[in-house]
Scaffold this motif. Structure first.
Motif, PDB file in Angstrom:
ATOM      1  N   LEU A  16       0.821  -1.203   0.000  1.00 18.98           N
ATOM      2  CA  LEU A  16       0.000   0.000   0.000  1.00 18.98           C
ATOM      3  C   LEU A  16       0.862   1.262   0.000  1.00 18.98           C
ATOM      4  O   LEU A  16       0.580   2.220  -0.733  1.00 18.98           O
ATOM      5  N   ILE A  17       1.933   1.254   0.788  1.00 15.89           N
ATOM      6  CA  ILE A  17       2.819   2.423   0.858  1.00 15.89           C
ATOM      7  C   ILE A  17       3.557   2.621  -0.461  1.00 15.89           C
ATOM      8  O   ILE A  17       3.695   3.751  -0.959  1.00 15.89           O
ATOM      9  N   ILE A  18       4.030   1.517  -1.068  1.00 18.35           N
ATOM     10  CA  ILE A  18       4.720   1.620  -2.362  1.00 18.35           C
ATOM     11  C   ILE A  18       3.764   2.163  -3.424  1.00 18.35           C
ATOM     12  O   ILE A  18       4.134   3.051  -4.219  1.00 18.35           O
ATOM     13  N   ALA A  19       2.537   1.639  -3.437  1.00 16.85           N
ATOM     14  CA  ALA A  19       1.537   2.126  -4.392  1.00 16.85           C
ATOM     15  C   ALA A  19       1.244   3.602  -4.171  1.00 16.85           C
ATOM     16  O   ALA A  19       1.059   4.360  -5.137  1.00 16.85           O
ATOM     17  N   ALA A  20       1.227   4.023  -2.910  1.00 19.16           N
ATOM     18  CA  ALA A  20       0.959   5.430  -2.600  1.00 19.16           C
ATOM     19  C   ALA A  20       2.042   6.332  -3.180  1.00 19.16           C
ATOM     20  O   ALA A  20       1.752   7.369  -3.794  1.00 19.16           O
ATOM     21  N   PHE A  21       3.305   5.945  -3.012  1.00 16.35           N
ATOM     22  CA  PHE A  21       4.400   6.774  -3.538  1.00 16.35           C
ATOM     23  C   PHE A  21       4.387   6.798  -5.067  1.00 16.35           C
ATOM     24  O   PHE A  21       4.744   7.805  -5.679  1.00 16.35           O
ATOM     25  N   LEU A  22       3.964   5.697  -5.695  1.00 15.29           N
ATOM     26  CA  LEU A  22       3.841   5.691  -7.159  1.00 15.29           C
ATOM     27  C   LEU A  22       2.729   6.641  -7.604  1.00 15.29           C
ATOM     28  O   LEU A  22       2.868   7.352  -8.611  1.00 15.29           O
ATOM     29  N   MET A  23       1.616   6.657  -6.860  1.00  8.69           N
ATOM     30  CA  MET A  23       0.528   7.575  -7.184  1.00  8.69           C
ATOM     31  C   MET A  23       0.949   9.034  -7.019  1.00  8.69           C
ATOM     32  O   MET A  23       0.494   9.911  -7.756  1.00  8.69           O
ATOM     33  N   LEU A  98      -6.092   7.357  -0.926  1.00 10.27           N
ATOM     34  CA  LEU A  98      -4.860   7.569  -1.685  1.00 10.27           C
ATOM     35  C   LEU A  98      -5.163   7.822  -3.159  1.00 10.27           C
ATOM     36  O   LEU A  98      -4.530   8.664  -3.803  1.00 10.27           O
ATOM     37  N   LEU A  99      -6.142   7.108  -3.688  1.00  9.96           N
ATOM     38  CA  LEU A  99      -6.503   7.267  -5.096  1.00  9.96           C
ATOM     39  C   LEU A  99      -7.115   8.645  -5.347  1.00  9.96           C
ATOM     40  O   LEU A  99      -6.723   9.343  -6.292  1.00  9.96           O
ATOM     41  N   LEU A 100      -8.041   9.072  -4.498  1.00 12.99           N
ATOM     42  CA  LEU A 100      -8.712  10.354  -4.712  1.00 12.99           C
ATOM     43  C   LEU A 100      -7.767  11.535  -4.525  1.00 12.99           C
ATOM     44  O   LEU A 100      -7.892  12.545  -5.225  1.00 12.99           O
ATOM     45  N   THR A 101      -6.831  11.419  -3.609  1.00 15.57           N
ATOM     46  CA  THR A 101      -5.881  12.522  -3.404  1.00 15.57           C
ATOM     47  C   THR A 101      -4.792  12.540  -4.470  1.00 15.57           C
ATOM     48  O   THR A 101      -3.931  13.417  -4.452  1.00 15.57           O
ATOM     49  N   SER A 102      -4.837  11.581  -5.391  1.00 13.81           N
ATOM     50  CA  SER A 102      -3.874  11.556  -6.499  1.00 13.81           C
ATOM     51  C   SER A 102      -4.475  12.074  -7.798  1.00 13.81           C
ATOM     52  O   SER A 102      -3.803  12.088  -8.826  1.00 13.81           O
ATOM     53  N   PHE A 107      -3.257  18.335  -4.511  1.00 16.12           N
ATOM     54  CA  PHE A 107      -3.681  17.712  -3.262  1.00 16.12           C
ATOM     55  C   PHE A 107      -2.497  17.152  -2.472  1.00 16.12           C
ATOM     56  O   PHE A 107      -2.636  16.870  -1.283  1.00 16.12           O
ATOM     57  N   ASN A 108      -1.370  16.973  -3.121  1.00 16.77           N
ATOM     58  CA  ASN A 108      -0.230  16.314  -2.486  1.00 16.77           C
ATOM     59  C   ASN A 108       0.840  17.286  -1.995  1.00 16.77           C
ATOM     60  O   ASN A 108       1.919  16.860  -1.597  1.00 16.77           O
ATOM     61  N   TYR A 109       0.535  18.573  -2.040  1.00 15.17           N
ATOM     62  CA  TYR A 109       1.447  19.571  -1.513  1.00 15.17           C
ATOM     63  C   TYR A 109       1.013  19.963  -0.104  1.00 15.17           C
ATOM     64  O   TYR A 109      -0.165  19.874   0.246  1.00 15.17           O
ATOM     65  N   PHE A 314     -12.396   0.793 -12.918  1.00 15.60           N
ATOM     66  CA  PHE A 314     -12.812   2.116 -13.382  1.00 15.60           C
ATOM     67  C   PHE A 314     -12.094   3.210 -12.596  1.00 15.60           C
ATOM     68  O   PHE A 314     -11.684   4.234 -13.159  1.00 15.60           O
ATOM     69  N   SER A 315     -11.945   3.005 -11.289  1.00 14.53           N
ATOM     70  CA  SER A 315     -11.234   3.993 -10.469  1.00 14.53           C
ATOM     71  C   SER A 315      -9.770   4.102 -10.876  1.00 14.53           C
ATOM     72  O   SER A 315      -9.203   5.200 -10.890  1.00 14.53           O
ATOM     73  N   LEU A 316      -9.144   2.977 -11.219  1.00 11.95           N
ATOM     74  CA  LEU A 316      -7.754   3.007 -11.685  1.00 11.95           C
ATOM     75  C   LEU A 316      -7.652   3.756 -13.024  1.00 11.95           C
ATOM     76  O   LEU A 316      -6.717   4.535 -13.231  1.00 11.95           O
ATOM     77  N   LEU A 317      -8.609   3.508 -13.924  1.00  8.71           N
ATOM     78  CA  LEU A 317      -8.617   4.224 -15.212  1.00  8.71           C
ATOM     79  C   LEU A 317      -8.825   5.715 -14.990  1.00  8.71           C
ATOM     80  O   LEU A 317      -8.224   6.543 -15.690  1.00  8.71           O
ATOM     81  N   LEU A 318      -9.678   6.071 -14.036  1.00  7.10           N
ATOM     82  CA  LEU A 318      -9.900   7.476 -13.726  1.00  7.10           C
ATOM     83  C   LEU A 318      -8.614   8.125 -13.216  1.00  7.10           C
ATOM     84  O   LEU A 318      -8.288   9.259 -13.592  1.00  7.10           O
ATOM     85  N   LEU A 319      -7.880   7.406 -12.374  1.00  6.15           N
ATOM     86  CA  LEU A 319      -6.612   7.919 -11.867  1.00  6.15           C
ATOM     87  C   LEU A 319      -5.620   8.139 -13.010  1.00  6.15           C
ATOM     88  O   LEU A 319      -4.977   9.200 -13.102  1.00  6.15           O
ATOM     89  N   ILE A 320      -5.486   7.167 -13.903  1.00  6.59           N
ATOM     90  CA  ILE A 320      -4.565   7.287 -15.039  1.00  6.59           C
ATOM     91  C   ILE A 320      -4.969   8.454 -15.928  1.00  6.59           C
ATOM     92  O   ILE A 320      -4.123   9.249 -16.382  1.00  6.59           O
ATOM     93  N   PHE A 321      -6.275   8.603 -16.175  1.00 10.93           N
ATOM     94  CA  PHE A 321      -6.772   9.711 -17.008  1.00 10.93           C
ATOM     95  C   PHE A 321      -6.397  11.057 -16.393  1.00 10.93           C
ATOM     96  O   PHE A 321      -5.913  11.962 -17.093  1.00 10.93           O
ATOM     97  N   CYS A 322      -6.607  11.202 -15.072  1.00 10.76           N
ATOM     98  CA  CYS A 322      -6.314  12.476 -14.424  1.00 10.76           C
ATOM     99  C   CYS A 322      -4.822  12.762 -14.393  1.00 10.76           C
ATOM    100  O   CYS A 322      -4.406  13.925 -14.560  1.00 10.76           O
ATOM    101  N   LEU A 323      -3.991  11.737 -14.210  1.00 12.46           N
ATOM    102  CA  LEU A 323      -2.552  11.954 -14.205  1.00 12.46           C
ATOM    103  C   LEU A 323      -2.045  12.379 -15.580  1.00 12.46           C
ATOM    104  O   LEU A 323      -1.161  13.235 -15.706  1.00 12.46           O
ATOM    105  N   LEU A 324      -2.620  11.790 -16.637  1.00 15.36           N
ATOM    106  CA  LEU A 324      -2.211  12.164 -17.991  1.00 15.36           C
ATOM    107  C   LEU A 324      -2.770  13.518 -18.406  1.00 15.36           C
ATOM    108  O   LEU A 324      -2.119  14.269 -19.122  1.00 15.36           O
ATOM    109  N   ALA A 325      -3.988  13.840 -17.931  1.00 12.28           N
ATOM    110  CA  ALA A 325      -4.618  15.095 -18.322  1.00 12.28           C
ATOM    111  C   ALA A 325      -4.039  16.296 -17.581  1.00 12.28           C
ATOM    112  O   ALA A 325      -4.136  17.405 -18.054  1.00 12.28           O
TER     113      ALA A 325
END
Length: 325
Positions: A16-23, A98-102, A107-109, A314-325
């Motif tokens: 979970l912590i590793i995934a968080a730092f990747l996000m 973690l997903l929503l704050t990414s 949100f991460n500052y 779907f939530s993972l796709l939403l995260l990827i979309f927001c990171l790319l956008a």
């Protein structure tokens, strides 16, 4: 708190912590040092103290903020475990937070909303014990004390007093003495704050602290990002709400009232975020704790495993979309 997490595998926590730092990698690669807005005395004092540790380093502040978010995610998970808000224990609430704050790097500052989330989560955790504690006045005082401090950081957070009042109404039978204790708990931080300002001859700051802003989620300069992010969140919230409705018949009265308090928390935090201001445009992070709890219910939809799987990917796709956008 640590006792409740002994049932979870340390390997799962590590993943979970590793995934968080990747996000949070996007924010870590582009760090921003926090700046206190004019007349935000409390947050400016916090930054002044932290500057002795971080020496104004943007990366150090951002890394510190990411660590705070991870700890908030685990604490949010702890609340669900302690108050039995889910059918079974899992790390889904922590993952959802973690997903929503990414969804956006802002949100991460390190910011005022980040600290407000900590204080409101502590207060909500105490409020949920109102109907099951043997020391109600102590818990009511502590909850009032904790829910007042966000208002000292940002004036719009004064709206959370409504959450405190509704918690007393929903979770306690009326007792005039308890209400007096709650008022005393809420006024205590204000009393000390005014005393400190008086001692340092800064009382005029009080007249300048009542500032309201106006913020909308997303940026109109990027309508695709705004429409995609908000549309995806709405779908996840609808899924989580449906899941809660399907399980409500199996819930005890205490858990039903707890979920009622969470929906109230979401509505009030939405109103607070709408009129708040932040130097890094992180106002809407205030709604993420309550939103995470509701959304995480869609991942454990009991009547349809396909629906749960769909919402997860779907939530993972939403995260990827927001990171790319």
């Amino acid at each position: 708190m640590l006792r409740l997490f002994r049932n979870y595998s340390p390997f799962t926590v590590l993943i979970l912590i590793i995934a968080a730092f990747l996000m949070k990698l996007q924010a870590l690669l582009h760090p921003i040092a926090p700046v206190a807005l004019e007349h935000h005395v409390v947050f400016a004092t916090v930054l002044h103290c932290l500057d002795y540790i971080f020496y104004g380093s943007a990366f150090a502040y951002t890394l510190f903020a990411v660590c705070i978010i991870i700890s908030q995610a685990l604490f949010l998970n702890y609340i669900t475990v302690r108050h039995k808000m889910f059918p079974r224990n899992s790390y889904l609430p922590a993952f959802s937070y973690l997903l929503l704050t990414s969804l956006t790097p802002s949100f991460n500052y390190f910011s005022e909303p980040l600290l407000i989330n900590w204080l409101t989560l502590i207060a909500v955790n105490i409020m949920l014990t109102f109907s099951q504690t043997s020391q109600p006045r102590k818990q009511i005082f502590n909850a009032g004390f904790a829910i007042c401090i966000p208002a000292l950081l940002q004036f719009p957070a004064l709206g959370f007093i409504l959450l405190f009042i509704l918690a007393l109404i929903f979770l306690r039978s009326f007792n005039a003495g308890e209400w007096v204790v709650g008022i005393m708990g809420y006024l205590t931080p204000i009393y000390f704050f005014v005393c400190i300002l008086f001692l340092f001859d800064h009382l005029p700051v009080l007249t300048q602290a009542f500032q309201l802003g106006f913020s909308l989620p997303g940026k109109f300069a990027r309508p695709a990002y705004m429409v995609g992010a908000i549309g995806g969140l709405v779908l996840l919230v609808v899924g989580g709400t449906i899941s809660i409705q399907q399980q409500i018949a199996k819930m005890t009265i205490y858990i039903r009232r707890s979920w009622g308090l969470m929906f109230t928390y979401l509505l009030i935090s939405f109103a607070v975020a709408f009129i708040a201001v932040s130097s890094v445009n992180a106002e809407w992070m205030i709604i993420m704790p309550a939103l995470s709890l509701i959304i995480s219910q869609s991942f454990c939809f009991e009547k349809s495993k396909r629906f749960s799987t769909f919402t997860f990917y779907f939530s993972l796709l939403l995260l990827i979309f927001c990171l790319l956008a």
